[in-house]
Write a protein that holds these residues in place. Structure first.
Motif, PDB file in Angstrom:
ATOM      1  N   ILE A 143     -61.534  24.413 -94.830  1.00  0.00           N
ATOM      2  CA  ILE A 143     -60.634  25.896 -95.008  1.00  0.00           C
ATOM      3  C   ILE A 143     -60.480  26.186 -96.254  1.00  0.00           C
ATOM      4  CG2 ILE A 143     -58.670  27.255 -94.691  1.00  0.00           C
ATOM      5  CD1 ILE A 143     -58.064  25.595 -92.203  1.00  0.00           C
ATOM      6  N   VAL A 144     -61.126  27.401 -96.934  1.00  0.00           N
ATOM      7  CA  VAL A 144     -61.061  27.898 -98.458  1.00  0.00           C
ATOM      8  C   VAL A 144     -60.325  29.052 -98.450  1.00  0.00           C
ATOM      9  CG1 VAL A 144     -62.861  26.509 -98.968  1.00  0.00           C
ATOM     10  CG2 VAL A 144     -63.313  28.782 -98.264  1.00  0.00           C
ATOM     11  N   HIS A 145     -59.447  29.219 -99.170  1.00  0.00           N
ATOM     12  CA  HIS A 145     -58.812  30.588 -99.717  1.00  0.00           C
ATOM     13  C   HIS A 145     -59.087  31.048-100.778  1.00  0.00           C
ATOM     14  CE1 HIS A 145     -54.868  32.599-100.631  1.00  0.00           C
ATOM     15  NE2 HIS A 145     -54.908  33.036 -99.261  1.00  0.00           N
ATOM     16  N   THR A 146     -59.178  32.114-100.974  1.00  0.00           N
ATOM     17  CA  THR A 146     -59.698  32.723-102.348  1.00  0.00           C
ATOM     18  C   THR A 146     -58.699  33.393-103.097  1.00  0.00           C
ATOM     19  OG1 THR A 146     -61.106  34.337-101.072  1.00  0.00           O
ATOM     20  CG2 THR A 146     -62.385  32.582-101.938  1.00  0.00           C
ATOM     21  N   GLY A 180     -58.226  26.159-102.659  1.00  0.00           N
ATOM     22  CA  GLY A 180     -58.126  27.598-102.795  1.00  0.00           C
ATOM     23  C   GLY A 180     -58.219  27.845-104.433  1.00  0.00           C
ATOM     24  N   VAL A 181     -58.105  29.038-104.602  1.00  0.00           N
ATOM     25  CA  VAL A 181     -58.137  29.619-105.943  1.00  0.00           C
ATOM     26  C   VAL A 181     -56.742  30.295-106.177  1.00  0.00           C
ATOM     27  CG1 VAL A 181     -60.527  29.065-106.420  1.00  0.00           C
ATOM     28  CG2 VAL A 181     -59.696  31.324-105.702  1.00  0.00           C
ATOM     29  N   LEU A 203     -57.820  24.839-107.103  1.00  0.00           N
ATOM     30  CA  LEU A 203     -59.093  24.609-108.055  1.00  0.00           C
ATOM     31  C   LEU A 203     -58.859  25.890-108.883  1.00  0.00           C
ATOM     32  CD1 LEU A 203     -61.778  23.415-105.742  1.00  0.00           C
ATOM     33  CD2 LEU A 203     -59.989  22.175-106.959  1.00  0.00           C
ATOM     34  N   SER A 204     -58.693  25.582-110.359  1.00  0.00           N
ATOM     35  CA  SER A 204     -58.738  26.365-111.380  1.00  0.00           C
ATOM     36  C   SER A 204     -59.686  25.851-112.535  1.00  0.00           C
ATOM     37  CB  SER A 204     -57.376  26.606-111.874  1.00  0.00           C
ATOM     38  OG  SER A 204     -57.363  27.730-112.941  1.00  0.00           O
ATOM     39  N   LEU A 252     -68.924  28.066-104.404  1.00  0.00           N
ATOM     40  CA  LEU A 252     -68.209  28.459-105.384  1.00  0.00           C
ATOM     41  C   LEU A 252     -67.191  29.339-104.858  1.00  0.00           C
ATOM     42  CD1 LEU A 252     -67.792  29.006-108.493  1.00  0.00           C
ATOM     43  CD2 LEU A 252     -69.919  30.798-108.410  1.00  0.00           C
ATOM     44  N   LEU A 253     -65.979  29.153-105.534  1.00  0.00           N
ATOM     45  CA  LEU A 253     -64.708  30.096-105.020  1.00  0.00           C
ATOM     46  C   LEU A 253     -64.233  30.820-106.104  1.00  0.00           C
ATOM     47  CD1 LEU A 253     -62.790  27.237-102.793  1.00  0.00           C
ATOM     48  CD2 LEU A 253     -64.626  28.811-101.838  1.00  0.00           C
TER      49      LEU A 253
END
Length: 606
Positions: A143-146, A180-181, A203-204, A252-253
């Motif tokens: 799962i990725v959250h943008t 997420g970002v 992730l920043s 890439l997020l």
């Protein structure tokens, strides 16, 4: 009458001011004021004017102009209030799941990635719990959250709501984790430990590497500034990619999709973004009015290939709340995207196998769309009662009001097809299948009771003579075949078939019955004479045109590009021709399959 210009001026002059101010100095406060004025104040003013004009008509019975003005004002007020009801209280909570499949040589087994973004909760509640429950049901691997978790409105506070959203993230257990970002409204969450975000790893300008069935997945999350497309961010992305291996699957997020404009030549496997909310308000054939992004407006929502990479921009789960703007969505429901990465060889083999064995597609459709037991137990009786009530109402109109069968048959037809369209939009194909089964039981019961029974007489046309029952059963099977075929072949685009058949065909026959003066013969079976009229066909054209436009508003699956604007009248014209030449009783199949195919073709989905 000159006095009737007052409500027109009341509507026009303030809106001219709103448009001017929003062009010169766009602001969410201005949007809120314009929206509230047009959907709250204007209806009240128009209702007040309608009451005044009705009073004038009552005292002066011959003043039909006053009655006409009152009716127009009531209709406008109802439309404005209905728009607010739908755009603020229905669509912002009609969460949909987009599904995308990508073939790749870099994975050995299917990899399911759930892309979520812009939850942007004003206060964590039942809607957010429902959204997270849907995430768990999808069972993704990753799962990725943008970006954009919370955009709180009083009395909600960061201290009260962060533990709630963190608790919801803790319920997500994908085997590869949740990443997420940072988004525009997340600045206060920067630096908060992962455990305090419920396992959401932020992730920043950082990378995460996960292993999946022998495949290494490398995920780069970039900062808000880098996602805006600044030069330093672009250089960092390109440097990161040069350090990856050819066998790595790269993701890439970024919060904003603007970064894609400067890395189109970098063959990253999958780029994900949010921020745009899809525009929240989308106009058919025009697209979003505002995206707050530099990417082309057509890119503000959806999946596409961009030069050497792929981009998915999600419309997000929540809505904008800045300056206390109410949630507003129109033709742009909230969404999450399930992206399945399929091994390239398996993808080709599966496609070939399904082409060679069409029956697999039918079996797969029913397996995928089998209603859950809870839905069957709770929804089955409701479906039977609704279908029975619709048919009973049509029968009463024939028996008690002496209405012709050409009307009562289409009353039932219209109610059922519009019910199917609504069910398809809200609950999807599984509940459509359930409702179709319940409607089948009602129709077969009516056929079993036979001519003379109220339910059977609602559908049995006298002009079909001794074949009256036959011409109940045949259209039913034509409807069944049309619905299954369009769903299996075109998925959500099948909605266009429901709308055209439910509106175009249902209105065409009554118009032909009432106004048809110029008739023509159509093919028929069993020696039954069948005719249609040019007037009825013209009605099919007009209503099909409106149905296609309505479909593009109601469903993201029917979104058509601006280039297809001129094609819509042609599609409606073809629907009219199809209805005109279809054999008696089989038009329900043709009007579901062919328009769905043409719409899918026009949007590149066929």
């Amino acid at each position: 009458m000159a006095a009737d210009r007052l409500p027109v001026l009341t509507f026009a002059l303030p809106n001219m001011v709103f448009v001017t101010l929003l062009i010169v100095r766009p602001s969410f406060a201005g949007i809120r004021a314009a929206y509230n004025f047009n959907t709250l104040l204007i209806p009240c003013l128009f209702i007040l004017w309608a009451v005044i004009r009705l009073g004038q008509w009552r005292w002066h019975r011959g003043n039909w102009q006053a009655l006409r003005a009152a009716v127009i004002c009531i209709v406008i007020a109802a439309l404005a209030l209905g728009l607010r009801l739908y755009a603020t209280h229905i669509e912002p909570y009609r969460l949909v799941v987009r599904e995308v499949s990508i073939e790749s040589e870099k994975v050995s087994r299917p990899l399911r990635i759930l892309h979520i973004t812009d939850i942007q909760s004003a206060g964590v509640g039942s809607y957010e719990r429902k959204a997270f429950a849907r995430m768990r049901e999808l069972k993704p691997d990753l799962i990725v959250h943008t970006g954009d978790l919370l955009q709180l409105l009083p009395p909600a506070t960061f201290e009260s709501e962060l533990p709630k959203i963190a608790a919801l993230f803790r319920t997500l257990t994908p085997r590869l984790g949740v990443y997420g970002v940072i988004g525009d409204v997340d600045r206060i969450t920067e630096g908060i430990p992962t455990q305090d975000l419920g396992g959401l790893k932020i992730l920043s300008d950082e990378e995460a590497v996960v292993e999946c069935d022998g495949t290494r997945v490398r995920i780069l999350g970039i900062s808000r500034q880098a996602s805006g497309g600044n030069a330093n961010g672009t250089a960092d992305i390109k440097n990161w990619f040069t350090e990856t291996q050819p066998s790595d699957f790269t993701i890439l997020l970024g919060h904003s999709p603007d970064y894609i404009m400067s890395i189109q030549d970098v063959p990253i496997d999958l780029c994900l973004a949010g921020h745009t909310h899809g525009g929240q308000i989308r106009i058919p054939f025009v697209g979003p009015l505002v995206t707050l992004s530099d990417v082309p407006r057509a890119w503000a929502r959806g999946f596409r290939e961009v030069n050497r990479t792929r981009l998915n921009v999600s419309a997000g789960i929540g809505s904008e709340h800045k300056d206390r703007v109410p949630p507003i969505r129109l033709a742009c429901p909230p969404e999450m995207t399930l992206i399945t990465i399929v091994p390239k060889v398996a993808f080709v083999e599966k496609s070939t196998r399904l082409t060679q064995m069409p029956g697999n597609g039918i079996v797969a459709f029913f397996v995928k769309n089998l209603p859950p037991w809870k839905a069957i137990i709770m929804g089955g009786p409701i479906g039977i009662l609704w279908a029975y009530g619709c048919l009973y109402f049509a029968g009463c109109m024939k028996r008690r009001k002496r209405m012709k069968t050409g009307y009562t048959r289409k009353i039932f037809h219209f109610l059922i097809f519009m019910s199917v369209a609504a069910i398809h939009l809200i609950w999807g194909a599984p509940i459509v299948c359930l409702f179709g089964g319940m409607t089948t039981l009602v129709i077969f019961y009516a056929v079993f009771r036979g001519p003379g029974h109220l339910l059977c007489e609602a559908m049995a046309r006298e002009k079909d003579g001794p074949q009256r029952t036959y011409y109940i059963v045949v259209p039913y099977f034509a409807t069944l075949i049309g619905g299954l075929t369009s769903n299996i072949l075109f998925g959500d685009v099948a909605l266009i078939g429901y709308l055209i058949t439910g509106l175009g065909d249902a209105i065409g026959e009554p118009v032909g019955t009432r106004f048809g003066k110029h008739q023509y013969k159509v093919p028929s079976f069993r020696g039954v004479k069948a005719v249609r009229s040019y007037e009825g066909s013209a009605a099919v054209f007009v209503v099909s045109l409106l149905a296609i436009i309505a479909g593009t508003v109601m469903s993201p699956a029917l979104e058509l590009p601006a280039s297809s604007f001129l094609a819509v009248p042609l599609l409606a014209f073809l629907c009219m021709i199809l209805e005109a030449v279809s054999p008696h009783g089989w038009d329900n199949a043709v009007l579901q399959i062919v328009p769905s195919f043409l719409v899918a073709l026009s949007r590149g989905g066929a």
